[in-house]
Structure formats: structure tokens, C-alpha cells
Design a protein around this motif. Structure first.
Motif, mmCIF file in Angstrom:
data_model
loop_
_atom_site.group_PDB
_atom_site.id
_atom_site.type_symbol
_atom_site.label_atom_id
_atom_site.label_comp_id
_atom_site.label_asym_id
_atom_site.label_seq_id
_atom_site.Cartn_x
_atom_site.Cartn_y
_atom_site.Cartn_z
ATOM 1 N N CYS A 46 1.065 -1.037 -0.024
ATOM 2 C CA CYS A 46 -0.089 0.001 0.064
ATOM 3 C C CYS A 46 1.044 1.034 0.021
ATOM 4 N N CYS A 106 -4.491 1.041 10.734
ATOM 5 C CA CYS A 106 -4.314 -0.062 9.965
ATOM 6 C C CYS A 106 -2.820 -0.651 9.761
ATOM 7 N N THR A 137 -9.337 -5.558 -4.104
ATOM 8 C CA THR A 137 -9.049 -4.653 -2.639
ATOM 9 C C THR A 137 -7.416 -4.982 -2.744
ATOM 10 N N GLY A 138 -6.974 -4.638 -1.262
ATOM 11 C CA GLY A 138 -5.635 -4.831 -1.207
ATOM 12 C C GLY A 138 -5.346 -4.695 0.414
ATOM 13 N N PRO A 186 -5.064 -1.542 -4.424
ATOM 14 C CA PRO A 186 -5.089 -2.489 -5.557
ATOM 15 C C PRO A 186 -4.516 -1.667 -6.911
ATOM 16 N N THR A 188 -10.374 1.500 -2.721
ATOM 17 C CA THR A 188 -9.149 2.206 -3.248
ATOM 18 C C THR A 188 -8.810 3.388 -2.144
ATOM 19 N N SER A 220 -11.676 5.566 0.393
ATOM 20 C CA SER A 220 -11.209 5.716 1.597
ATOM 21 C C SER A 220 -10.775 7.193 1.748
ATOM 22 N N VAL A 279 -13.035 5.375 8.588
ATOM 23 C CA VAL A 279 -12.952 4.575 9.531
ATOM 24 C C VAL A 279 -12.793 5.538 11.079
ATOM 25 N N ILE A 332 -17.401 3.693 9.196
ATOM 26 C CA ILE A 332 -16.940 2.382 9.603
ATOM 27 C C ILE A 332 -16.263 2.144 11.115
ATOM 28 N N PHE A 349 -13.810 0.994 13.709
ATOM 29 C CA PHE A 349 -12.514 0.434 14.270
ATOM 30 C C PHE A 349 -12.460 -0.756 14.485
ATOM 31 N N LEU A 390 -7.697 -5.053 13.981
ATOM 32 C CA LEU A 390 -7.030 -5.523 12.748
ATOM 33 C C LEU A 390 -5.842 -4.771 12.598
ATOM 34 N N MET A 423 -5.307 -6.045 8.751
ATOM 35 C CA MET A 423 -6.208 -5.739 7.539
ATOM 36 C C MET A 423 -5.399 -5.637 6.200
HETATM 37 N N1 SAM Z 1 -6.180 0.518 0.159
HETATM 38 C C1 SAM Z 1 -7.398 0.404 -0.029
HETATM 39 C C2 SAM Z 1 -8.050 1.405 0.792
HETATM 40 O O1 SAM Z 1 -7.530 2.352 1.483
HETATM 41 O O2 SAM Z 1 -9.453 1.533 0.517
HETATM 42 C C3 SAM Z 1 -8.110 -0.907 0.171
HETATM 43 C C4 SAM Z 1 -7.539 -1.752 1.256
HETATM 44 S S1 SAM Z 1 -7.959 -1.166 2.686
HETATM 45 C C5 SAM Z 1 -7.243 -2.314 4.056
HETATM 46 C C6 SAM Z 1 -9.692 -1.284 2.810
HETATM 47 C C7 SAM Z 1 -10.411 -0.925 4.090
HETATM 48 O O3 SAM Z 1 -10.285 -1.266 5.302
HETATM 49 C C8 SAM Z 1 -10.261 0.675 4.037
HETATM 50 O O4 SAM Z 1 -11.619 1.445 4.079
HETATM 51 C C9 SAM Z 1 -9.652 0.717 5.239
HETATM 52 O O5 SAM Z 1 -10.156 2.168 6.030
HETATM 53 C C10 SAM Z 1 -10.246 -0.278 5.978
HETATM 54 N N2 SAM Z 1 -9.578 -0.584 7.338
HETATM 55 C C11 SAM Z 1 -8.165 -0.979 7.441
HETATM 56 N N3 SAM Z 1 -7.872 -1.148 8.750
HETATM 57 C C12 SAM Z 1 -9.189 -1.034 9.530
HETATM 58 C C13 SAM Z 1 -9.373 -1.397 10.918
HETATM 59 N N4 SAM Z 1 -8.529 -1.615 11.721
HETATM 60 N N5 SAM Z 1 -10.763 -1.155 11.115
HETATM 61 C C14 SAM Z 1 -11.764 -1.153 10.201
HETATM 62 N N6 SAM Z 1 -11.420 -0.715 8.869
HETATM 63 C C15 SAM Z 1 -10.128 -0.733 8.479
#
Ligand code: SAM
Length: 337
Positions: A33, A40, A78-79, A82, A107, A130, A171, A198, A200, A203, A332
Motif C-alpha cells: 500500500c 491499519c 482490494t488490497g 489495488p 481504493t 477511503s 474509519v 466504519i 474501528f 485488525l 487488515m
Molecule cells: N487501500 C485500499 C483502501 O484504502 O481503501 C483498500 C484496502 S484497505 C485495507 C480496505 C478498507 O479497510 C479501508 O476502507 C480501510 O479504511 C479499512 N480498514 C483498514 N484497517 C481497518 C481497521 N483496523 N478497522 C476498520 N477498517 C479498517
């Protein structure tokens, strides 16, 4: 010859032992990423999966074909991020050609403005972006980047494109960005988009999560509806978000509350990690290796049989709220959110 014919055939739709149909697949195409969001990833350097451990596009496509034949209708790419993996547009086109009905991507939008047209041309239907702060300085602190303008340009590009709906995800973390709930709602109204909040989840790479850092969906609903009346919007049972529109104008909000109001009972999701592991829950203790089957000469039927056996083990729920809960070893970014 006989085997070849079997390999393309439709199979019984995937259903787990609790009767939940499995219709949604999240595919993580990389654990890399270009952001390092505080909730995260860690500030410390993290190991990435070696490239030979990542599935190739052909391997992803094969698994997706098998899974579509087993009833998967929705795929979200996703990733990691991605858009940092080269060739993702072509992969989207291949997924579309397999007959995926609802094809989307999550993304951070850093690279989106320049890539949006190609994603649309490839057949992508919709997008989740995001955005954890509307305040530049705070955004930079959360993401540990200077990418605020690029992300806003990405949101502009998505809204100007055919991608619909455009969802923006934040988040919320207490003491970090929970003061922006009303501002995010105003953003949804002003831009006519879906703003999703979302909770928290435990993860994060730093293992800093505590329950009092969670900003509940109920609190978000209370705060926003104190300013603007909200009207519930009908949603599919398996959807993660409780949705509301504003009574007096455009825009929508979604509350994704896995901690305070788990929605496991209607979960229809499975996840494929970038190194070819199938996961039946974000919080699974174990993941299941499909890569060794792909690389070991297994037929599509054998892989399908293995997937049925894995789905049968899908957990009833995530157990975050049970005593003795232990977060999964994968964070995550290496699962695929
Ligand atoms: N890089 C992309 C992005 O930022 O959307 C996709 C991957 S990211 C891991 C996917 C989603 O997971 C994002 O919306 C991110 O905010 C959320 N995410 C990551 N860590 C998290 C956590 N500890 N709790 C809740 N959501 C989380």
C-alpha cells in the motif's frame, strides 16, 4: 476430454453450514500500500509477501471462474492498495468477462484520477474510496502521506465517471477523527454521495485497538440526525451497512458497525488473500491455502471441492465481543479489507 468439459460446468451454489449463501468475494491483489494509515499499518517497516508468493493474474482468474460457477455474484478488488499492482485494469476486464454481476474496487484513490477511465472501460461498476479526514493536516497525519489533493481529485474523477454509486468510507477512531462526523455528513450532502462510517476493528498492525477507541454507528446516527433528519433506506440483508438518506436533499450515509452491531448472521462473504489463501471471516484464526492446489496440478473440480469444504467451516460469527477474543495474526492490509 471428459474432464475438460467438467471444468467449466456450473456447480451447486455455495452455502455454509448455517444456510448462509456465499455470494460475495473480496479479492486482495497485493499486500502493498502507498499509504500507512495509523489504524491499519505500522510506522515501522513491515514485511511484504515475496512476489513469487503472490497469485498471478491467471491464477486469480482461474479461481474467480471456479467461484463464479459456484454462485459468486459480487466481486470487490482490494488490497493493500489495488491500484499499485500493474495490470489491475486488465484483471477487472477478465472478471467482467466471467460474468461477475457487481464488480467494484476499494481504493485509497491516490492513483485514481489517472486510472478511472481505464477502470470504467474495463467494466468496473462501482467504487469505494477511503477518506478518513476532510482536514488536510489530519489526513496527512492519519495516512502518513501528503496525498490529500490527489485523493480529492480521485473522488472528483469517480463522481464525473459512470461509476455508481460512489461510496466514501471513513474509519472513525476516537480522539483521531471522531470530531468530523458532522463534516463528513455535510460532505455527503454537498457532493451527493454515500458517506460510510466504519467502526474501528482490532485488525491494526500496531495492536493498539481498544474498545473505547470505537465510535459506534449509534453515536454517528444520533449526531447526524440531530442536524439533518435521516430516513432509513432499504438494504439487502447481507449488506454490511445500515443505510439512511437525508430527508431534505441529496446524499446518503451508511453505518458499518461490526463491533457494536455485528452482522455476521447474514454474512455472504469470503476473501481471497494476495498469496492465495481463502478466508471465511475477517477474523478467522486460520486461512486455507488454494495456491498449493493451483500450483500442484489440481483440476477445477478438485479446487471446487476444496472450496466447498472450506466454506463449510465458515464461522458463525466474529467473536470480537466474546471474552478471550484474540485478533487474527494477519492484519487488515494482508487480508484485504
Ligand atoms: N487501500 C485500499 C483502501 O484504502 O481503501 C483498500 C484496502 S484497505 C485495507 C480496505 C478498507 O479497510 C479501508 O476502507 C480501510 O479504511 C479499512 N480498514 C483498514 N484497517 C481497518 C481497521 N483496523 N478497522 C476498520 N477498517 C479498517
Amino acid at each position: 476430454m471428459f474432464l475438460m468439459r467438467l471444468e467449466g460446468e456450473k456447480r451447486m451454489p455455495l452455502t455454509d453450514k448455517f444456510g448462509r449463501p456465499i455470494l460475495d468475494l473480496r479479492i486482495s491483489v497485493t499486500d502493498r500500500c502507498n499509504f500507512r494509515c495509523v489504524y491499519c499499518r505500522s510506522a515501522d517497516p513491515e514485511n511484504h509477501m515475496p512476489s513469487n508468493e503472490l497469485l498471478t493474474w491467471e491464477e486469480y482468474e482461474r479461481l474467480a471462474r471456479i467461484l463464479v460457477a459456484m454462485g459468486i455474484r459480487k466481486v470487490r478488488v482490494t488490497g493493500g492498495e489495488p491500484l499499485v499492482r500493474e495490470g489491475v485494469e486488465n484483471f477487472i476486464a477478465r472478471l467482467k468477462a466471467l460474468g461477475v454481476q457487481d464488480l467494484s474496487m476499494t481504493t485509497n484513490a491516490h492513483l485514481l484520477a489517472d486510472r478511472c477511465d481505464r477502470l470504467v472501460a474495463a467494466g468496473m461498476d462501482r467504487i469505494n474510496i477511503s477518506l478518513d479526514s476532510l482536514d488536510r493536516a489530519k489526513f496527512e497525519k492519519i495516512t502518513r502521506t501528503k496525498s490529500f489533493d490527489k485523493v480529492m481529485a480521485g473522488i472528483d474523477a469517480a463522481q464525473a465517471s459512470q461509476l455508481r454509486p460512489v461510496k466514501v468510507n471513513a474509519v472513525l477512531v476516537r480522539g483521531v477523527n471522531d470530531d468530523e462526523v458532522e463534516a463528513f455528513a455535510g460532505f455527503a450532502r454537498q457532493r451527493g454521495l454515500i458517506m460510510r462510517f466504519i467502526e474501528f476493528m482490532p485488525l491494526d498492525a500496531d495492536r493498539a485497538w481498544t474498545r473505547d477507541m470505537v465510535v459506534t454507528g449509534a453515536e454517528v446516527h444520533r449526531r447526524i440526525s440531530a442536524l439533518w433528519p435521516l430516513v432509513p433506506v432499504v438494504h439487502e440483508r447481507s449488506e454490511t451497512a445500515r443505510k439512511y438518506r437525508f430527508a431534505d436533499g441529496p446524499g446518503e450515509i451508511g453505518l458499518i458497525s461490526p463491533v457494536s452491531q455485528p452482522f455476521c448472521g447474514a454474512c455472504s462473504r469470503i476473501r481471497l488473500t494476495a498469496d492465495g489463501k481463502l478466508r471465511t471471516c475477517l477474523f478467522s484464526k486460520e486461512d486455507h491455502d488454494l495456491r498449493y492446489l493451483l500450483r500442484g496440478g489440481a483440476s477445477d473440480r478438485e479446487i471446487g471441492d476444496e472450496i466447498i469444504a472450506i466454506v463449510a467451516q465458515k464461522e458463525k460469527g466474529h467473536r470480537i465481543n466474546e471474552p478471550g477474543f484474540v485478533p487474527p495474526s494477519r492484519t487488515m492490509v494482508s487480508i484485504g479489507g
